[in-house]
Scaffold this motif. Structure first.
Motif, PDB file in Angstrom:
ATOM      1  N   LEU A 130      26.655   3.892  29.358  1.00 11.10           N
ATOM      2  CA  LEU A 130      25.260   4.202  29.306  1.00 11.10           C
ATOM      3  C   LEU A 130      25.002   5.714  29.499  1.00 11.10           C
ATOM      4  O   LEU A 130      24.124   6.391  28.738  1.00 11.10           O
ATOM      5  CB  LEU A 130      24.549   3.690  30.377  1.00 11.10           C
ATOM      6  N   ARG A 131      25.812   6.305  30.191  1.00  9.87           N
ATOM      7  CA  ARG A 131      25.757   7.731  30.328  1.00  9.87           C
ATOM      8  C   ARG A 131      26.017   8.874  28.910  1.00  9.87           C
ATOM      9  O   ARG A 131      25.500   9.675  28.868  1.00  9.87           O
ATOM     10  CB  ARG A 131      26.634   8.422  31.677  1.00  9.87           C
ATOM     11  N   MET A 132      26.692   7.993  28.378  1.00  6.09           N
ATOM     12  CA  MET A 132      26.940   8.700  27.154  1.00  6.09           C
ATOM     13  C   MET A 132      26.045   8.504  25.926  1.00  6.09           C
ATOM     14  O   MET A 132      26.056   9.381  24.913  1.00  6.09           O
ATOM     15  CB  MET A 132      28.344   8.363  26.513  1.00  6.09           C
ATOM     16  N   LEU A 133      25.116   7.512  25.996  1.00  5.49           N
ATOM     17  CA  LEU A 133      24.054   7.307  25.017  1.00  5.49           C
ATOM     18  C   LEU A 133      22.996   8.284  24.784  1.00  5.49           C
ATOM     19  O   LEU A 133      22.695   9.215  25.539  1.00  5.49           O
ATOM     20  CB  LEU A 133      23.648   5.840  25.233  1.00  5.49           C
ATOM     21  N   PRO A 134      22.243   8.206  23.884  1.00  6.89           N
ATOM     22  CA  PRO A 134      21.143   9.142  23.812  1.00  6.89           C
ATOM     23  C   PRO A 134      20.303   9.448  25.241  1.00  6.89           C
ATOM     24  O   PRO A 134      19.912   8.204  25.579  1.00  6.89           O
ATOM     25  CB  PRO A 134      20.382   8.738  22.731  1.00  6.89           C
ATOM     26  N   LYS A 135      19.980  10.247  25.433  1.00  8.16           N
ATOM     27  CA  LYS A 135      19.288  10.421  26.701  1.00  8.16           C
ATOM     28  C   LYS A 135      17.866   9.709  26.694  1.00  8.16           C
ATOM     29  O   LYS A 135      17.131   9.462  27.785  1.00  8.16           O
ATOM     30  CB  LYS A 135      19.020  11.856  27.043  1.00  8.16           C
ATOM     31  N   GLN A 136      17.167   9.571  25.334  1.00  7.57           N
ATOM     32  CA  GLN A 136      16.137   8.947  24.978  1.00  7.57           C
ATOM     33  C   GLN A 136      16.220   7.484  25.476  1.00  7.57           C
ATOM     34  O   GLN A 136      15.088   6.656  25.436  1.00  7.57           O
ATOM     35  CB  GLN A 136      15.379   9.155  23.734  1.00  7.57           C
ATOM     36  N   VAL A 137      17.298   6.614  25.368  1.00  5.71           N
ATOM     37  CA  VAL A 137      17.386   5.240  25.726  1.00  5.71           C
ATOM     38  C   VAL A 137      16.716   4.978  27.048  1.00  5.71           C
ATOM     39  O   VAL A 137      16.075   4.175  26.993  1.00  5.71           O
ATOM     40  CB  VAL A 137      18.915   5.173  25.820  1.00  5.71           C
ATOM     41  N   VAL A 138      16.810   5.934  28.031  1.00  2.00           N
ATOM     42  CA  VAL A 138      16.237   5.642  29.464  1.00  2.00           C
ATOM     43  C   VAL A 138      14.977   6.379  29.354  1.00  2.00           C
ATOM     44  O   VAL A 138      13.976   5.758  29.907  1.00  2.00           O
ATOM     45  CB  VAL A 138      17.162   6.410  30.658  1.00  2.00           C
ATOM     46  N   GLU A 139      14.867   7.547  28.722  1.00  2.00           N
ATOM     47  CA  GLU A 139      13.422   8.321  28.828  1.00  2.00           C
ATOM     48  C   GLU A 139      12.295   7.484  28.205  1.00  2.00           C
ATOM     49  O   GLU A 139      11.277   7.126  28.400  1.00  2.00           O
ATOM     50  CB  GLU A 139      13.515   9.551  28.124  1.00  2.00           C
ATOM     51  N   LYS A 140      13.067   6.878  26.833  1.00  2.00           N
ATOM     52  CA  LYS A 140      11.555   5.779  26.299  1.00  2.00           C
ATOM     53  C   LYS A 140      11.933   4.480  26.462  1.00  2.00           C
ATOM     54  O   LYS A 140      11.286   3.513  26.133  1.00  2.00           O
ATOM     55  CB  LYS A 140      12.120   6.014  24.651  1.00  2.00           C
ATOM     56  N   LYS A 141      12.629   3.995  27.643  1.00  5.20           N
ATOM     57  CA  LYS A 141      13.009   2.814  27.862  1.00  5.20           C
ATOM     58  C   LYS A 141      13.155   1.624  26.883  1.00  5.20           C
ATOM     59  O   LYS A 141      12.629   0.710  26.636  1.00  5.20           O
ATOM     60  CB  LYS A 141      11.742   2.320  28.847  1.00  5.20           C
ATOM     61  N   ILE A 142      14.110   2.144  26.213  1.00  2.72           N
ATOM     62  CA  ILE A 142      14.810   1.424  24.928  1.00  2.72           C
ATOM     63  C   ILE A 142      15.149   0.056  25.608  1.00  2.72           C
ATOM     64  O   ILE A 142      16.099   0.098  26.379  1.00  2.72           O
ATOM     65  CB  ILE A 142      15.757   2.046  24.135  1.00  2.72           C
ATOM     66  N   LYS A 143      14.806  -1.107  24.792  1.00  2.44           N
ATOM     67  CA  LYS A 143      15.371  -2.233  24.858  1.00  2.44           C
ATOM     68  C   LYS A 143      17.080  -2.237  24.626  1.00  2.44           C
ATOM     69  O   LYS A 143      17.444  -2.216  23.439  1.00  2.44           O
ATOM     70  CB  LYS A 143      14.939  -3.527  24.344  1.00  2.44           C
ATOM     71  N   CYS A 144      17.875  -2.713  25.806  1.00  2.62           N
ATOM     72  CA  CYS A 144      19.336  -2.836  25.666  1.00  2.62           C
ATOM     73  C   CYS A 144      19.622  -4.114  26.063  1.00  2.62           C
ATOM     74  O   CYS A 144      19.097  -4.941  26.848  1.00  2.62           O
ATOM     75  CB  CYS A 144      19.958  -1.785  26.591  1.00  2.62           C
ATOM     76  N   PHE A 145      20.869  -4.676  25.329  1.00  6.63           N
ATOM     77  CA  PHE A 145      21.602  -5.867  25.689  1.00  6.63           C
ATOM     78  C   PHE A 145      22.977  -5.544  25.998  1.00  6.63           C
ATOM     79  O   PHE A 145      23.557  -4.580  25.609  1.00  6.63           O
ATOM     80  CB  PHE A 145      21.696  -6.907  24.315  1.00  6.63           C
TER      81      PHE A 145
END
Length: 320
Positions: A130-145
């Motif tokens: 997760l720490r290597m993914l785009p920072k906006q995954v967390v910032e924009k609360k992107i839905k993850c599986f």
């Protein structure tokens, strides 16, 4: 890893930085570099286009995302292909297979520019932490599986996958040697246990991130329920009948046939010439019993359980 290959010369290029020696006493191992604490394959030069591997990965973190993007996160061989096809059908509302392979939406293989160029709606997949993914995954609360599989079947599947890959990414050791690498950190994507523990810790640090945890075995036992769970998480008003149709269309047997007959090419050459490489081998629960001896299974359990003690992860190892 095979020798005397132009791609091998590329991955050993000193411009990539220090290449760790991950070979065992028999000379078998993986060509990787270490990034953010994890061993990773050096991506093919046709993808990197002159960019250093570490810079390629760092660029991913800066990618611009859309609010309705979806991410499938998993350690290799845990069901990413299956879930990707299910989500694409649910999102489109049609029983239609994707002509592209999921590697055309795999973060590690398309980098920042590739991510931003994918047209909407977008379902990405990755084996990165997760720490290597785009920072906006967390910032924009992107839905993850997060899709998980019992470690013994994952180990067997990953071994067969690596054995058939094109040089220099192929693995020439036997299954026992591979298992040793799988339980250690000395292989591409690191150990499965470390991946799971890191994922759990990193998600806990981002409590507002919407994540649905799925298990490969549950998908096999009750595919219709899993499809319904996925639709509900995505906020889709899919009917029971449509969910049943999706589950049927995405059965292992049908997906294997589709992969053989209609899928396009990946961004890089994956399978070695003369090998029967496939993303769909058996798809069974408990196939590990055909690979591990009793002693090897017990040793695997001892090491795995010690690493995962009090982690809360529980896996199904045999069919119900």
């Amino acid at each position: 890893m095979s020798s005397d290959n132009s791609d091998e010369k590329f991955v050993m290029d000193p411009d990539h930085g220090e290449i760790p020696d991950l070979r065992n006493s028999k000379g078998h191992g993986f060509y990787c570099f270490k990034h953010d604490g994890v061993y990773l394959y050096i991506v093919h030069p046709s993808v990197l286009k002159g960019v250093r591997p570490a810079d390629h990965l760092r660029s991913i973190k800066e990618a611009e995302l859309k609010d309705d993007d979806i991410f499938i996160c998993a350690y290799p061989k845990c069901g990413t292909h299956w879930l990707w096809e299910v989500i694409e059908m649910l999102k489109s509302g049609t029983i239609k297979y994707q002509k592209d392979v999921k590697e055309t939406r795999m973060l590690e293989l398309i980098s920042k520019d590739g991510i931003e160029a994918v047209p909407q709606p977008r379902v990405f997949n990755t084996h990165l932490h997760l720490r290597m993914l785009p920072k906006q995954v967390v910032e924009k609360k992107i839905k993850c599986f997060q899709i998980m599989r019992n470690p013994k079947d994952a180990c067997v599947s990953f071994f067969n996958h690596c054995r058939d890959m094109t040089p220099p990414y192929d693995y020439e050791g036997d299954f026992v040697e591979f298992t040793e690498a799988f339980l250690s950190e000395k292989m591409a994507f690191g150990s499965y246990s470390t991946y799971l523990l890191s994922w759990k810790a990193e998600v806990a640090a981002a409590p507002e991130l919407p994540v649905l945890d799925l298990f490969y075995e549950d998908m096999k036992f009750d595919p219709v329920k899993t499809v319904k769970d996925v639709a509900r998480f995505l906020g889709l008003s899919s009917t029971d009948q449509f969910c049943e149709e999706v589950a049927d269309a995405c059965s292992f047997k049908k997906m294997k046939k589709v992969d053989q007959e209609m899928k396009g090419d990946a961004p890089i050459k994956i399978w070695a010439d003369g090998k029967e490489g496939t993303f769909y081998r058996k798809g069974e629960i408990g196939d590990w019993k055909n690979w591990f001896t009793v002693a090897e299974s017990e040793r695997f359990d001892q090491i795995w359980n010690a690493k995962m003690k009090d982690s809360g992860f529980k896996f199904t190892y045999t069919p119900v």
